[in-house]
Design a protein around this motif. Structure first.
Motif, PDB file in Angstrom:
ATOM      1  N   MET A 229    -115.782  16.869 -66.320  1.00 30.67           N
ATOM      2  CA  MET A 229    -115.496  15.447 -66.453  1.00 30.67           C
ATOM      3  C   MET A 229    -115.012  15.100 -67.860  1.00 30.67           C
ATOM      4  O   MET A 229    -114.627  13.975 -68.117  1.00 30.67           O
ATOM      5  N   SER A 230    -115.109  16.038 -68.781  1.00 30.79           N
ATOM      6  CA  SER A 230    -114.967  15.670 -70.189  1.00 30.79           C
ATOM      7  C   SER A 230    -113.551  15.821 -70.726  1.00 30.79           C
ATOM      8  O   SER A 230    -113.299  15.491 -71.875  1.00 30.79           O
ATOM      9  N   VAL A 231    -112.600  16.309 -69.921  1.00 29.62           N
ATOM     10  CA  VAL A 231    -111.304  16.633 -70.523  1.00 29.62           C
ATOM     11  C   VAL A 231    -110.570  15.407 -71.064  1.00 29.62           C
ATOM     12  O   VAL A 231    -109.937  15.485 -72.103  1.00 29.62           O
ATOM     13  N   GLY A 232    -110.696  14.273 -70.390  1.00 30.25           N
ATOM     14  CA  GLY A 232    -110.018  13.067 -70.886  1.00 30.25           C
ATOM     15  C   GLY A 232    -110.498  12.707 -72.284  1.00 30.25           C
ATOM     16  O   GLY A 232    -109.705  12.486 -73.201  1.00 30.25           O
ATOM     17  N   SER A 233    -111.813  12.692 -72.457  1.00 27.84           N
ATOM     18  CA  SER A 233    -112.367  12.385 -73.773  1.00 27.84           C
ATOM     19  C   SER A 233    -111.939  13.418 -74.799  1.00 27.84           C
ATOM     20  O   SER A 233    -111.664  13.083 -75.951  1.00 27.84           O
ATOM     21  N   THR A 234    -111.891  14.675 -74.359  1.00 23.32           N
ATOM     22  CA  THR A 234    -111.514  15.735 -75.282  1.00 23.32           C
ATOM     23  C   THR A 234    -110.068  15.559 -75.733  1.00 23.32           C
ATOM     24  O   THR A 234    -109.735  15.793 -76.904  1.00 23.32           O
ATOM     25  N   VAL A 235    -109.202  15.132 -74.816  1.00 21.21           N
ATOM     26  CA  VAL A 235    -107.808  14.860 -75.183  1.00 21.21           C
ATOM     27  C   VAL A 235    -107.773  13.801 -76.285  1.00 21.21           C
ATOM     28  O   VAL A 235    -107.099  13.957 -77.307  1.00 21.21           O
ATOM     29  N   ALA A 236    -108.546  12.730 -76.098  1.00 21.85           N
ATOM     30  CA  ALA A 236    -108.547  11.646 -77.076  1.00 21.85           C
ATOM     31  C   ALA A 236    -109.072  12.142 -78.419  1.00 21.85           C
ATOM     32  O   ALA A 236    -108.476  11.870 -79.479  1.00 21.85           O
ATOM     33  N   PHE A 237    -110.167  12.894 -78.377  1.00 28.77           N
ATOM     34  CA  PHE A 237    -110.783  13.376 -79.616  1.00 28.77           C
ATOM     35  C   PHE A 237    -109.835  14.309 -80.364  1.00 28.77           C
ATOM     36  O   PHE A 237    -109.576  14.141 -81.560  1.00 28.77           O
ATOM     37  N   ALA A 238    -109.289  15.285 -79.641  1.00 33.15           N
ATOM     38  CA  ALA A 238    -108.366  16.222 -80.276  1.00 33.15           C
ATOM     39  C   ALA A 238    -107.131  15.475 -80.779  1.00 33.15           C
ATOM     40  O   ALA A 238    -106.592  15.779 -81.858  1.00 33.15           O
ATOM     41  N   GLY A 239    -106.689  14.476 -80.008  1.00 34.27           N
ATOM     42  CA  GLY A 239    -105.514  13.697 -80.395  1.00 34.27           C
ATOM     43  C   GLY A 239    -105.754  12.916 -81.675  1.00 34.27           C
ATOM     44  O   GLY A 239    -104.876  12.825 -82.541  1.00 34.27           O
ATOM     45  N   ILE A 240    -106.942  12.363 -81.809  1.00 28.07           N
ATOM     46  CA  ILE A 240    -107.293  11.619 -83.029  1.00 28.07           C
ATOM     47  C   ILE A 240    -107.301  12.563 -84.231  1.00 28.07           C
ATOM     48  O   ILE A 240    -106.724  12.267 -85.281  1.00 28.07           O
ATOM     49  N   LEU A 241    -107.940  13.721 -84.063  1.00 26.12           N
ATOM     50  CA  LEU A 241    -107.984  14.685 -85.177  1.00 26.12           C
ATOM     51  C   LEU A 241    -106.566  15.093 -85.559  1.00 26.12           C
ATOM     52  O   LEU A 241    -106.212  15.149 -86.747  1.00 26.12           O
ATOM     53  N   ALA A 242    -105.746  15.375 -84.545  1.00 25.30           N
ATOM     54  CA  ALA A 242    -104.374  15.800 -84.824  1.00 25.30           C
ATOM     55  C   ALA A 242    -103.619  14.691 -85.560  1.00 25.30           C
ATOM     56  O   ALA A 242    -102.863  14.956 -86.495  1.00 25.30           O
ATOM     57  N   ALA A 243    -103.860  13.432 -85.143  1.00 33.56           N
ATOM     58  CA  ALA A 243    -103.161  12.322 -85.794  1.00 33.56           C
ATOM     59  C   ALA A 243    -103.605  12.183 -87.245  1.00 33.56           C
ATOM     60  O   ALA A 243    -102.794  11.979 -88.151  1.00 33.56           O
TER      61      ALA A 243
END
Lengths: 497, 353, 314
Positions: free
Chosen positions: C67-81
């Motif tokens: 269930m966690s992939v959506g949140s992980t996308v956001a988290f990784a995306g924030i770090l990348a940004a």
């Protein structure tokens, strides 16, 4: 080197329970060695220690091929040369035959799976075993018996020196048992030792060379199979003498109280089968695995759609759409798979016993726990269910006691006709006898019993009449005075009527 | 940088409170008189820089209700936000805290995380902890009335911020400090109409269906579109859940099938998505609402045309002041405190960053 | 027997039939649907969900659920940004996003395979916590200011094929190869087919299960990196419920929720189907509420046919 495997002075303590108490096992290469004992005797625990699933208590030692044997996982056991066909092990249904055979030890080429080589080798192994299936077939499309044989092929093909077989014949037909035994003899000739666990007495004497008996976690004794008789073996296992294996109670057979005429199932698994049973009578339903016996009674019971036929209970026509329709008329079905359809495994014994006749537990229209407890404790006593209390979780009981809980659940509803589908499968001698005695009491009380069993001696010992099914139809009927194993087998394997 | 933005927000807010405070007896779905007033004001102001210039004249009266610094000493206020997961809400918390510090108010900020049940228990908690006033933005306009009533009955001053409970005055809620979503929608669409010279094909990106803020902005759009029969919506409004990526995909698809002159989004996040899909300086007018940093960035590099800032910070600080007044026993001149909105485009975006 | 074959074949090809039918209907209704420009759109729009669906495929085949992939996308995306604003070379945000996703995945795997938690519960926990982490790191605000070079990753194309789609194709090729050809892939199926049997066959099931979650996490990290490039900002609220789309793509593509069954081709079609529904209905200008209805119906029908097609074992 005398022994391939020596387990000496092995103990295993679970919280609060001493499952094994300084037991031993010595197995020679090239022999079939039976482990005997009632459920809870410690056979499975001992084998799980051998497979590295459990860790033994400190002290004691295991020697394999004369060398200390220290393993901590099934993987290591496999590599050392110990394989197991597990009692409750299901194959991987969505994989093909060859994938199942090579799971965990895939053939590699350049680091990748060499499917061609696997399929080729699987084909050879299958052919060798006398089975006729394609290595590319998915296991989901095979029969239970075929799957079981694939499991056996898998275990025997790892070049193990010791193979543990836990109830390998529980779900396969006589013919397939022969194929299995041929296999075992071949393995013996190659010097492989087989540790054989089975509740089927006649198999033990047919295939085994030596026997070790356990009881309540203790080592009782061991010796060559030819030095045992069936009754001496049972005496060692249960700790008391059981003189007759199939006690047959005298009962008065009355009028027909249940009739199922021209039953056909919508899925074609049962075609035009008619059976009837009288009060006080035990009707056996015999036949090979897959002959349609369970399918027949499940159809009658409203678990599957019928395409034709009529059901008459106590002279009254019953239209069956769901099990509730026929339960209301006093019919009970003790189903074959107690774990899937018999028990609420996470519920207590009390919950289970009061499941069908829940109305009897009501007080002022509400469920009364105290009343349920009282009712179920009656049956715990009557059926000799071994449980610390009615509040025990049903899943924690042994197989035999679980079966008694299922039977108690139905008896509480006070049925007139009790259908039992393989009620003694996988349970120990003592519990089996209790169930036979119970069946006797039921018919003495004027009830009718329909008993399905794959063990012909059991049917012949218990029933008044045996109806034999083959390929979904009724192949014939045998009266008690005409009972013979050959006659029943002939009917069972007959394709034409 | 942050300071500039805040000052700008405050000034504009103060100005608009002055112009609008008088005409707000209807609840947040305010009358059309009111909104045409706003848009007229905005369009006469022309580019936003002018608005800021005029605003700077009144910067001294930034405290809209005229309270002296430190006058809120000893007042215990709780503010319960709908959530704290976007720039708008963060601006609200920052402005509230700033105003509280200035007045000496003891402020606690809580978040309901979009959960009405959680918000109700937070309100109950605040009542039992003897707060003098509770400010909250209802997660659900219909679900929080009873909780507010209970708090008011317990003697706590209850104020709605940003959006109102349905029939808020009937539930003992003393004041409402909010923006005007209808006006924001009207201002945005007026700007679009001006850029298109009253003629062209447009498409609208909406927030989640049923979101009251979104519905009010849509009402504003429709009010303006009535005046411009030559501006046509060529597709149904698309519900993009306030989400940039979803808006981006939708607009990509649209652009391969339709010839659009403008894309009007109900928030900046979706406008940025539309801008990404169209590319920088695409010639398509792309607008949003909110005035968030991502929107500003897109305006600066030409992916977006402009946005309407809702001045959430001003709503919060006005509400804090109103709370102090009410707790001290004073009366409010008007219990519906409206904050106006500002048009921000490439001409004045630098002032807001 | 005959009957079973027909229905099982139907279940096998149902998804393809639906897909082709949908494409034909859309082309008739709106010819611009099939224009090269829109096909490129579809590829772009399918990419991120496709990458996530392939990660999800590993987890579901091995008998899990994430269930966690959506949140992980956001988290990784924030770090990348945060790391992609010109302060570091582009490889840094790339690797950090992947590592962040990997870490979440391994955590999920350990919780499930070692801690014996139901996958739903474990990943529900990380879904919530990781979303919180994304909000915390970004202070609840979108992260702006990523460099032109970073934006260009998602915006550029090679020979007319969008970069995003190229990433997807690489993921597809690697994942399909691993599943079909390697010993590891075979064991993933074995774990999902019957965990106990796999264990007894000597397979290190703990490793297999942890690693499938790790793959899903890693691919979620990659998606996060690409997502930030595509939308040009890092959003803590991005990718809400993307796990559902990934699961939908898998289920519709014939991956069995009970584990042990599933093929990459099905997942590709599942992903494309979801994208085409959204794209097609957008192009038709139909209200987006219809997208939800159509998607929902297709999920249920696909699974229904899947279940009916399987012979029930007694």
């Amino acid at each position: 080197m005398d022994y391939i495997l020596e387990m000496k002075d092995i103990s295993k303590t679970f919280p609060g329970v001493k499952a094994l108490d300084h037991v031993q096992l010595k197995v020679r290469p090239g022999e079939v060695h039976a482990l005997m004992g009632e459920n809870g005797a410690g056979k499975s625990t001992l084998m799980k220690i051998l497979m590295g699933i459990y860790k033994k208590d400190p002290g004691g030692e295991i020697l394999f091929d004369g060398k200390p044997y220290e393993i901590s996982s099934p993987n290591e056991a496999l590599h050392t040369g110990v394989a197991m066909i597990h009692q409750e092990l299901n194959p991987i249904l969505d994989m093909t035959v060859y994938e199942n055979i090579f799971v965990g030890r895939e053939i590699r080429k350049h680091g990748l799976v060499d499917k061609k080589a696997e399929a080729k080798e699987a084909e050879a192994l299958i052919k060798d075993s006398g089975l006729r299936v394609s290595p590319y077939e998915t296991l989901r499309n095979l029969t239970v018996a075929q799957c079981q044989l694939i499991e056996i092929i898998k275990a025997t093909s790892v070049n193990a020196k010791v193979i543990i077989m836990d109830e390998p014949t529980a779900a396969i037909t006589e013919r397939e048992v022969d194929i299995l035994f041929d296999h075992i003899r071949k393995l013996k000739a190659q010097g492989v030792a087989i540790i054989y666990i089975s509740h089927r007495m006649e198999e033990i004497f047919k295939i085994c060379d030596s026997i070790t008996v356990y009881r309540d976690g203790q080592y009782i004794g061991s010796g060559a199979a030819k030095d045992f008789t069936e009754s001496s073996l049972i005496k060692m296992m249960v700790g008391r003498e059981i003189t007759d294996v199939f006690p047959k109670a005298e009962s008065k057979i009355g009028d027909v109280i249940f009739e199922a005429n021209h039953i056909s199932r919508a899925d074609g698994k049962v075609n035009d089968v008619s059976i009837k049973v009288r009060s006080g009578e035990i009707l056996g339903l015999g036949g090979l695995v897959g002959a349609g016996r369970s399918e027949l009674v499940e159809g009658i019971f409203g678990m599957h759609r019928l395409s034709g036929g009529e059901i008459i209970v106590n002279g009254e026509h019953v239209k069956v759409h769901t099990p509730a329709d026929i339960i209301r008329h006093g019919v009970a079905l003790v189903t074959e798979d107690r774990k899937a359809t018999g028990l609420n495994l996470t519920g207590t014994v009390n919950d289970n016993i009061s499941m069908v006749a829940i109305r009897k537990t009501l007080q002022n229209g509400l469920y009364s726990k105290a009343k349920a407890k009282k009712l179920s404790s009656d049956y715990i006593r009557k059926l000799k269910i071994k449980t610390p209390s009615g509040d025990q979780i049903a899943g924690n009981l042994s197989g035999g006691n679980q079966q008694k809980v299922v039977i108690a659940k139905w008896l509480l509803n006070d049925p007139d006709i009790i259908i039992m589908d393989e009620p003694t499968r996988g349970i120990d001698v003592g519990a089996k006898r209790d169930i036979y005695l119970l069946i006797g009491e039921l018919v003495q009380a004027g009830k009718a019993v329909i008993l399905i069993s794959s063990e012909i001696p059991e049917l012949m010992g218990v029933c008044d009449r045996i109806a034999v099914m083959a390929e979904g139809h009724l192949a014939g009927e045998v009266q008690r005075n005409e009972f013979s194993q050959e006659r029943i087998m002939t009917l069972a394997s007959d394709i034409q009527v | 940088m942050k300071k500039n933005k805040l000052v700008a927000m405050l000034t504009v807010g103060a100005l608009s409170v002055a112009t609008l405070a008088g005409c707000g007896s209807a609840s947040s779905g305010s009358s059309s008189e009111n909104t045409t007033g706003t848009s007229a004001a905005a369009s006469t102001a022309g580019s936003g820089s002018e608005a800021v210039a005029s605003g700077s004249g009144t910067v001294t009266s930034s405290s809209g209700l005229g309270l002296a610094a430190g006058s809120g000493k000893g007042v215990k206020v709780a503010m319960i936000q709908q959530h704290q997961t976007n720039a708008f809400q963060i601006a609200v918390s920052e402005a509230a805290q700033k105003k509280a510090d200035e007045l000496g108010v003891d402020l606690t900020i809580l978040s309901a995380d979009q959960d009405a049940a959680k918000q109700i228990s937070e309100i109950e908690q605040c009542v039992s902890e003897k707060y003098d006033a509770i400010l909250f933005e209802p997660v659900d306009p219909d679900g929080l009335g009873a909780a507010a009533q209970e708090a008011a009955d317990a003697g706590v001053k209850v104020i709605n911020i940003i959006s109102a409970c349905t029939d808020w005055q009937d539930y003992g809620i003393s004041a409402l400090s909010c923006g005007d979503n209808v006006a924001a929608g009207e201002l945005e669409m007026e700007q679009v109409a001006k850029k298109l010279n009253g003629k062209g094909n447009i498409a609208i990106l909406t927030g989640p269906s049923g979101d009251s803020g979104g519905l009010q902005r849509m009402e504003g759009y429709e009010n303006v579109l009535k005046k411009y029969p030559d501006i046509k919506q060529v597709v149904e409004p698309a519900d993009c859940q306030w989400d940039t990526a979803q808006a981006q995909s939708t607009v990509e698809s649209w652009l391969s099938a339709y010839d659009l002159d403008a894309i009007v989004a109900e928030n900046d996040g979706m406008a940025v998505g539309a801008g990404n899909a169209a590319g920088a300086n695409s010639g398509i007018v792309i607008t949003g609402v909110d005035g968030t940093p991502d929107g500003f960035e897109a305006i600066e590099d030409g992916r977006m045309t402009g946005t309407v800032s809702q001045n959430g910070g001003q709503m919060a600080s006005n509400a804090i002041e109103a709370a102090v007044k009410l707790v001290k026993g004073d009366k409010l001149d008007n219990n519906e405190i409206l904050t106006s909105c500002t048009w921000i485009d490439s001409g004045n975006v630098a002032n807001f960053k | 027997m005959e009957k079973k074959n027909v229905s099982s074949r139907l279940s096998q090809y149902f998804i393809y039939i639906i897909f082709v039918a949908l494409v034909i209907v859309l082309t008739i209704l709106k010819p611009s649907f099939i224009q090269p420009g829109n096909l490129v759109n579809i590829l772009k729009q399918a990419s991120i969900n496709g990458i996530l669906a392939f990660g999800m495929m590993f987890v579901i085949i091995a008998g899990g659920f994430d269930m966690s992939v959506g949140s992980t996308v956001a988290f990784a995306g924030i770090l990348a940004a945060l790391l992609g604003r010109g302060n570091f070379p582009l490889i840094v945000p790339f690797l950090v996003a992947l590592l962040a996703g990997l870490a979440v995945g391994i955590l999920n795997g350990i919780g499930v395979a070692v801690g014996d938690l139901p996958p739903f519960i474990m990943t529900l926990g990380t879904m919530t916590a990781v979303r919180g982490l994304a909000l915390l790191v970004s202070n609840g605000k979108p992260v702006t200011g990523i460099t032109k070079a970073y934006r260009k990753i998602a915006a550029s194309s090679v020979a007319g094929i969008p970069m995003l789609a190229i990433f997807l194709v690489i993921v597809i090729i690697i994942c399909s190869f691993v599943l079909a050809k390697t010993v590891y892939g075979r064991r993933v199926y074995a774990c999902g087919g019957n965990l106990q049997a796999a264990k007894v066959a000597g397979i290190n099931t703990t490793f297999i299960r942890v690693s499938t979650f790790a793959i899903a996490g890693l691919l979620a990290g990659l998606s996060g990196f690409l997502m930030t490039s595509r939308v040009t900002i890092g959003q803590p609220t991005a990718a809400e419920s993307y796990e559902m789309d990934a699961i939908t793509a898998c289920v519709v593509g014939g991956v069995s929720m009970s584990g042990g069954v599933g093929h990459p081709v099905g997942v590709i079609i599942g992903t494309l189907l979801i994208t085409v529904i959204a794209n097609g209905l957008d192009i038709l200008g139909v209200s987006s509420h219809w997208q939800k209805i159509v998607k929902g119906v297709i999920i249920v029908v696909a699974v229904l046919i899947d279940v009916k097609g399987k012979s029930k074992k007694d």
